[in-house]
Structure formats: structure tokens, C-alpha cells
Write a protein that holds these residues in place. Structure first.
Motif, PDB file in Angstrom:
ATOM      1  N   ARG A 241       0.865  -0.918  -0.051  1.00 41.94           N
ATOM      2  CA  ARG A 241       0.094  -0.215  -0.275  1.00 41.94           C
ATOM      3  C   ARG A 241       1.018   1.406  -0.090  1.00 41.94           C
ATOM      4  O   ARG A 241       0.148   1.997  -0.564  1.00 41.94           O
TER       5      ARG A 241
ATOM      6  N   ASP B  24      -2.745   1.990  -8.353  1.00 43.01           N
ATOM      7  CA  ASP B  24      -3.747   2.189  -7.871  1.00 43.01           C
ATOM      8  C   ASP B  24      -3.272   0.279  -6.615  1.00 43.01           C
ATOM      9  O   ASP B  24      -3.032  -0.907  -8.214  1.00 43.01           O
TER      10      ASP B  24
ATOM     11  N   GLU C   3      -5.309  -1.623  -5.114  1.00 42.98           N
ATOM     12  CA  GLU C   3      -6.837  -2.233  -5.761  1.00 42.98           C
ATOM     13  C   GLU C   3      -6.167  -3.737  -7.186  1.00 42.98           C
ATOM     14  O   GLU C   3      -6.262  -4.586  -6.790  1.00 42.98           O
TER      15      GLU C   3
ATOM     16  N   LYS D  40      -2.888  -5.539  -5.609  1.00 45.35           N
ATOM     17  CA  LYS D  40      -4.073  -6.994  -5.560  1.00 45.35           C
ATOM     18  C   LYS D  40      -4.995  -8.003  -5.596  1.00 45.35           C
ATOM     19  O   LYS D  40      -3.922  -9.013  -5.464  1.00 45.35           O
ATOM     20  N   ARG D  41      -5.099  -7.003  -7.097  1.00 49.06           N
ATOM     21  CA  ARG D  41      -5.547  -8.142  -7.931  1.00 49.06           C
ATOM     22  C   ARG D  41      -4.345  -8.498  -8.811  1.00 49.06           C
ATOM     23  O   ARG D  41      -4.445  -9.955  -8.439  1.00 49.06           O
TER      24      ARG D  41
ATOM     25  N   THR E 244     -13.841  -7.733 -10.696  1.00 45.41           N
ATOM     26  CA  THR E 244     -13.721  -8.257  -9.593  1.00 45.41           C
ATOM     27  C   THR E 244     -15.154  -8.846  -9.004  1.00 45.41           C
ATOM     28  O   THR E 244     -15.637  -9.084  -8.753  1.00 45.41           O
TER      29      THR E 244
ATOM     30  N   ARG F 282     -14.561  -2.730 -12.749  1.00 49.80           N
ATOM     31  CA  ARG F 282     -13.072  -1.639 -12.482  1.00 49.80           C
ATOM     32  C   ARG F 282     -13.118  -0.859 -12.690  1.00 49.80           C
ATOM     33  O   ARG F 282     -14.577  -0.248 -12.996  1.00 49.80           O
TER      34      ARG F 282
END
Length: 527
Positions: free
Chosen positions: A240, A249, A251, A254-255, A444, A463
Motif C-alpha cells: 500500500r 492503484d 486495488e 492486489k488483484r 472483480t 473495476r
């Protein structure tokens, strides 16, 4: 200062000076507690490019007596430990990269002799007053030095990187492997001169029969990292911060790269891919590109009962239960699908949920590698076709072409495609997820998402920067698509998407056991 004995801190200097350096020096407090103890033997196994060598270089820089590394640790987590100053640059350190030795040896069979020859030469040079030219046995030479040394911090620290390369690069050379393990045992086991031994590689220690030649080691692996879990990869907090620093980004990071799970740390990220994504300012497959997908293909093509079932389940977003304890910690001794899947955990291709002993595909990057591995592979043609044509299914869904969606689902689910027991909504859910595989680029996917009065089977959340509608998919087995749509409305699944202010598509899919056909109903619903 030598090549192998007290090699200095230059390698760690490079790491610290890199554009991205994530501080993992907190591990030093752990190794300090093991110094000179019965539990001074540590073996850490992680996938390639997960920071193994960096950690080894860090320990070498910290302990090596012939250098001053204080500035390298200034402001780092290691300095918070009370033991930091006590052990900083106080020991004779052997640093061995076994892969380099293997390449330098004329023949693999010469590996042990070559290692001993090189190390013994440096020991004789360093301690010429105690050793003569006739000494030809490394353990005996070290025992002699230890007996005569009167310094407070006497003894040796052994840091062995890529310790397992012989098992990976010479998979079938059993005699060389055994000789190598016997050498390590003779060098380290029951030797008072060993202050600390830290080995790192990809595989846990090889098992022979009912015992291991190196049973003195505590092992920290991808199936059981214990107290070193936070050092396996990057934590969520670390990622982060990097995303914030580089304007990326979180997120999406993370993906792409999250997904490794341990009891102690719930989110562990692939460090190689995170660093490359930040510096290149683009989310892409970085870690998997360091090795051809053929390496994965070899293992998922193995002919073990249930292996194909397991891969299909995981491609469909599911988890598969295994027993990792029978794995022999090499790349040839496979007796069941569990052995193959356990190896894939250690190689980083699968995540492992320790509490339930389940494996799963951890993230988008690795899922793409599985897709490449099955595409065009013998026996995987139908699955490969479903993955390749999944964009067509998503397009038909967004166009609310119910007939096309049902027909495409019929194609996806054939006797050749699904080895799964296709007799309940869970197995239907796996096939649906495979069918919509390409949707992961724009959505997602959340399975069994809590809603107003129950759980939606699958929700597709758009997304960021994506104007596509959200999808709520309800699955039925041997009921009706109308019943699926009715259940969505009755249980107020739309409440799970209250923060989403665009259009919402309700998708009801039913599989008729008698006709072996799918039925689909798609309705637009506005929140």
C-alpha cells in the motif's frame, strides 16, 4: 576478506541502494535469538524471485566481522532490537551460493569436492598459524580453528543460498544428491564450531526414507512459514505504501499479485512483480515471465487421478484439499496428485490455506500462467477453448443475449470439459467461473458475496474507470432460470451493490439434469 569466508557487504549495499528497497531486516532479531542455541539451524524455502538471496546477503552483511555495516542498517527495523549492536559484524561468516558452485564444478559429481576444496583453501589462508598444508578435511580444519581460537565470538556462521539447486537442476542424479546431503550433514551436524546455519532455497529439505540427512534444521516453508511468514514476500502495508509513493492503484496491485495466505499473515504479495510494476508503472505479468509456462505445464499434465479435477476446480476460483505431508521435497518422487500440487505451492504457482489444507490459484498473474499452460495442451483442449472464448460469453451477457449465453454454457460444459462431479451448484459455479475467465480483466469476481437476505453465488464488480454494468449471477441446478432471478430479487442481492450507481444485470442460469442443457435469463435492474 575472501570470496566465501567473510565476503563482506557489497551485495547488500546493492540492495539497499536500489530504487525500491523494502526493509526486511526485522528478521535479524529472530536469527540473533538462535545464535549458539540448539535451534541454530534454519532452512527457509520460498519460490524463485521472492527475496531469498537478498535476505542471505543481508545476514552476511550484518554478521561478517571483516566489514562495517552499521550505515547500511541505519534507520532500519533491525536497529530496534536490543541484540543489534551486540552481534553486528562480530563473526566469521561462510557465504555459499551452491548454484554458482554447481556451475563451476566440471561435473555434478565433483560438486562436493569442489566446495570443500575452495572453502578449505580460504580457511588455510586465514588461519595459517594453526593449519598446515596437509589438512584436507574441512570439518576437521574448522574444529581445529575453533579449539585454538580464544576470541569471545568464536565459531562460524554458515549462510547457504540456493542450497537445493542440485535437486532442481539435476533431478535424477540421486547419488550426487545423497553425497551432497551427506557433506552438509558432516559439515554442520553436531559441530560446536557452528554458531548459526541459515540455508535458503525453493524446496524444503529432501527426505530419505523415514529420516532426513539434515533433521537438525527447523524449516520455514510455503506450507508452514511459522514466525517468518512476514518475510516470505511483501505485506499489504508495504505494498500500500509503495502504491502511494508511485501513484499506482492499490486495488489493481492486489488483484495482480496478492493471494499468498498464511495463518500469521493473511495477505502476502509477490515481491518481484510488485517492484517491477512500480518501476515500470504498469501492471503486467513479471514474475511468471522469468520462466516459461512449459515448467508449469509439465506438472499439470501428469497422469495422476484427480489432478485434472483439482486444476479445473482452481481455474474456476475454487480451492482443493491436499495432504502436503507425503511430499518428498524433490521434483521427481511423485506418488499422487497431492505431491504435484504441494510442489506447485513451493514453486509459487499455488497458494496454500493451512487451516483447511487447501490449495488455490493466488492471483491474476498466476491464473494467466495456468491459462497459457492449458491452452493447446493435449487433454486440455476443451478447457483451453473455454478460456480463450470466454470474452465471447461476457459480450453475449452484456448484450443480454440469453440464447447465446445458454448455448455457450452448453459448449463449455461437455463430458470432455468437466471432469468435475457436475451435480450441484458448487460445481456449476466452477464451470461458470471458467466460462467467464476473461471477465477478470474488467471485473472483480466475488463468490458467495453477502447481500440483503442471503448470498449471491457470483458477483462481478466493475473495476475503476470501467463503465460496464455490475453482474449478479445466481446459479441453479435442476430448477429453473426464472427461479434464480426470483431468488435474486427476493433476497435483495442488489443491496450488496449499493455503492455502485450504474446499471445492474441480474443473470439467472440453470442446468437441467435431464436435458443436459443450460437455460439463461438476464434482466436489467437499476439501483
Amino acid at each position: 576478506m575472501g570470496i566465501y569466508l567473510n565476503p563482506g557487504n557489497e551485495a547488500f549495499k546493492i540492495s539497499v541502494a536500489s530504487e525500491i528497497y523494502v526493509d526486511k531486516s526485522g528478521m535479524i532479531a529472530f536469527t540473533n535469538r538462535r545464535l549458539g542455541q540448539e535451534k541454530r539451524f534454519i532452512c527457509v524455502s520460498r519460490p524463485r524471485r521472492f527475496g531469498k538471496s537478498m535476505a542471505a546477503n543481508m545476514l552476511c552483511a550484518y554478521y561478517c566481522r571483516e566489514c562495517d555495516s552499521r550505515a547500511l542498517f541505519e534507520g532500519r527495523k533491525a536497529m530496534k532490537a536490543a541484540s543489534f549492536k551486540t552481534h553486528l559484524n562480530q563473526y566469521d561468516v561462510f557465504f555459499l551460493n551452491v548454484q554458482q558452485f554447481l556451475r563451476a564444478a566440471a561435473e555434478p559429481a565433483n560438486l562436493v569436492h569442489y566446495i570443500e576444496e575452495q572453502l578449505l583453501q580460504e580457511v588455510k589462508e586465514q588461519y595459517s598459524e594453526w593449519l598446515n598444508d596437509d589438512v584436507s578435511n574441512l570439518p576437521m580444519a574448522l574444529a581445529t580453528v575453533f579449539a585454538k581460537d580464544r576470541r569471545e565470538n568464536k565459531g562460524f556462521i554458515f549462510i547457504i543460498d540456493e542450497w537445493d539447486c542440485i535437486f532442481r537442476e539435476r533431478k535424477d542424479d540421486k547419488q550426487t544428491q545423497k553425497n551432497y546431503l551427506d557433506f552438509l550433514r558432516d559439515l554442520l551436524k553436531d559441530r560446536a564450531y557452528v554458531k548459526l546455519a541459515y540455508m535458503t532455497g525453493i524446496l524444503p529439505i529432501k527426505k530419505y526414507g523415514t529420516h532426513s540427512a539434515l533433521n537438525i534444521f527447523d524449516e520455514f516453508s510455503m506450507t508452514d512459514p511459522k514466525r517468518l511468514a512476514e518475510y516470505v514476500g511483501f505485506t499489504e502495508e508495504e505494498v500500500r505504501k509503495l502504491c502511494c509513493d508511485y501513484g499506482m492503484d492499490f486495488e489493481e496491485a492486489k488483484r495482480w499479485y496478492d493471494g499468498y495466505r498464511f495463518k500469521q499473515i493473511s495477505h502476502v504479495y509477490n515481491p518481484k512483480s510488485i517492484v517491477d510494476a512500480m518501476t515500470e508503472e504498469e501492471f503486467h505479468s513479471y514474475w511468471t515471465n522469468t520462466e516459461t509456462y512449459e515448467a508449469l505445464k509439465v506438472y499439470i499434465d501428469m497422469n495422476f487421478d484427480g489432478l485434472k479435477d483439482a486444476v479445473i476446480t482452481m481455474l474456476g476460483g475454487g480451492r482443493y484439499r491436499i495432504n502436503p505431508r507425503k511430499f518428498q521435497n524433490d521434483m521427481t518422487s511423485f506418488e499422487s496428485k497431492d505431491d504435484v500440487l504441494t510442489l506447485l505451492v513451493h514453486l509459487g504457482y499455488l497458494g496454500y490455506y493451512e487451516e483447511k489444507q487447501e490449495v488455490f490459484i493466488p492471483n491474476v498473474e498466476v491464473a494467466e500462467e495456468f491459462k497459457n499452460a492449458v491452452d493447446g495442451s493435449a487433454g486440455w483442449e476443451r478447457i483451453g477453448d473455454a478460456l480463450v472464448h470466454s470474452e465471447e460469453l461476457l459480450y453475449a451477457t452484456l448484450q443480454q443475449d440469453e440464447v447465446a449465453v445458454a448455448e455457450r454454457m452448453d459448449q463449455v460444459h461437455t463430458d470432455h470439459t468437466s471432469i468435475l462431479s457436475y451435480n450441484d451448484e458448487n460445481s456449476l459455479s466452477c464451470v461458470i467461473t471458467i466460462a467467464y475467465f476473461s471477465a477478470q480483466k474488467d471485473y472483480t469476481l466475488v463468490r458467495e458475496m453477502p447481500s440483503g437476505k442471503g448470498y449471491a453465488d457470483i458477483i462481478f464488480l466493475p473495476r475503476r474507470h470501467n463503465n460496464k454494468p455490475a453482474l449478479v449471477v445466481e446459479l441453479k441446478w435442476n430448477h429453473s432460470a426464472e427461479g434464480a432471478i426470483s431468488q435474486i430479487k427476493k433476497k435483495q442481492y442488489g443491496k450488496a451493490l449499493e455503492e455502485y450507481r450504474g446499471n445492474l444485470l441480474l443473470v439467472g442460469i440453470n442446468y437441467n439434469k435431464k436435458t443436459k442443457k443450460h437455460q439463461c435469463i438476464i434482466e436489467t435492474y437499476c439501483l
